[in-house]
Design a protein around this motif. Structure first.
Motif, PDB file in Angstrom:
ATOM      1  N   ARG A  60      89.060  23.781  26.205  1.00  0.00           N
ATOM      2  CA  ARG A  60      89.418  22.951  25.281  1.00  0.00           C
ATOM      3  C   ARG A  60      89.283  23.652  23.749  1.00  0.00           C
ATOM      4  O   ARG A  60      88.357  24.035  23.759  1.00  0.00           O
ATOM      5  CB  ARG A  60      88.532  22.221  25.011  1.00  0.00           C
ATOM      6  N   TYR A  67      93.087  16.547  24.892  1.00  0.00           N
ATOM      7  CA  TYR A  67      93.871  16.320  26.451  1.00  0.00           C
ATOM      8  C   TYR A  67      94.909  17.872  26.980  1.00  0.00           C
ATOM      9  O   TYR A  67      95.742  17.556  26.399  1.00  0.00           O
ATOM     10  CB  TYR A  67      94.245  14.602  26.311  1.00  0.00           C
ATOM     11  N   TRP A  82      97.114  22.224  26.123  1.00  0.00           N
ATOM     12  CA  TRP A  82      96.222  20.812  25.291  1.00  0.00           C
ATOM     13  C   TRP A  82      96.805  20.499  24.136  1.00  0.00           C
ATOM     14  O   TRP A  82      97.976  21.185  22.834  1.00  0.00           O
ATOM     15  CB  TRP A  82      95.069  21.688  24.532  1.00  0.00           C
ATOM     16  N   ARG A  84      96.798  16.603  20.695  1.00  0.00           N
ATOM     17  CA  ARG A  84      96.126  15.759  20.335  1.00  0.00           C
ATOM     18  C   ARG A  84      97.389  15.251  19.368  1.00  0.00           C
ATOM     19  O   ARG A  84      97.711  16.117  18.790  1.00  0.00           O
ATOM     20  CB  ARG A  84      94.621  15.894  19.680  1.00  0.00           C
TER      21      ARG A  84
END
Length: 89
Positions: A60, A67, A82, A84
């Motif tokens: 991450r 997320y 990933w 956001r």
């Protein structure tokens, strides 16, 4: 392999459409690749000839709010996108 249900299906060569969709959604996106995971994980995947990569835990990105948007296969093995929300000051 998997993607967020609200994410459209993009075809190879749809890079500009994909970037435009991220921008419309107000998303910042980072990618992690299994190819650059620890040698044990990468070797396990590439030597197995099995598409299962469920044992891989993508890194991450630093910061809050990230997320998993998608995990899909590429010519170089699985990648994780990933995402956001972009925050404005």
């Amino acid at each position: 392999m998997w993607q967020h249900p609200d994410m459209p299906d993009f075809d190879e060569g749809d890079g500009d459409k994909c970037k435009a969709w991220f921008a419309e959604q107000g998303l910042e996106v980072m990618m992690d690749s299994l190819e650059y995971a620890s040698p044990e994980i990468a070797d396990r995947y590439f030597e197995s000839n099995d598409p299962d990569c469920s044992y891989w835990e993508p890194d991450r990105p630093d910061g809050e709010g990230w997320y998993c948007l998608a995990i899909h296969d590429t010519d170089d093995g699985p990648v994780c996108w990933w995402a956001r929300r972009v925050t404005t000051p």
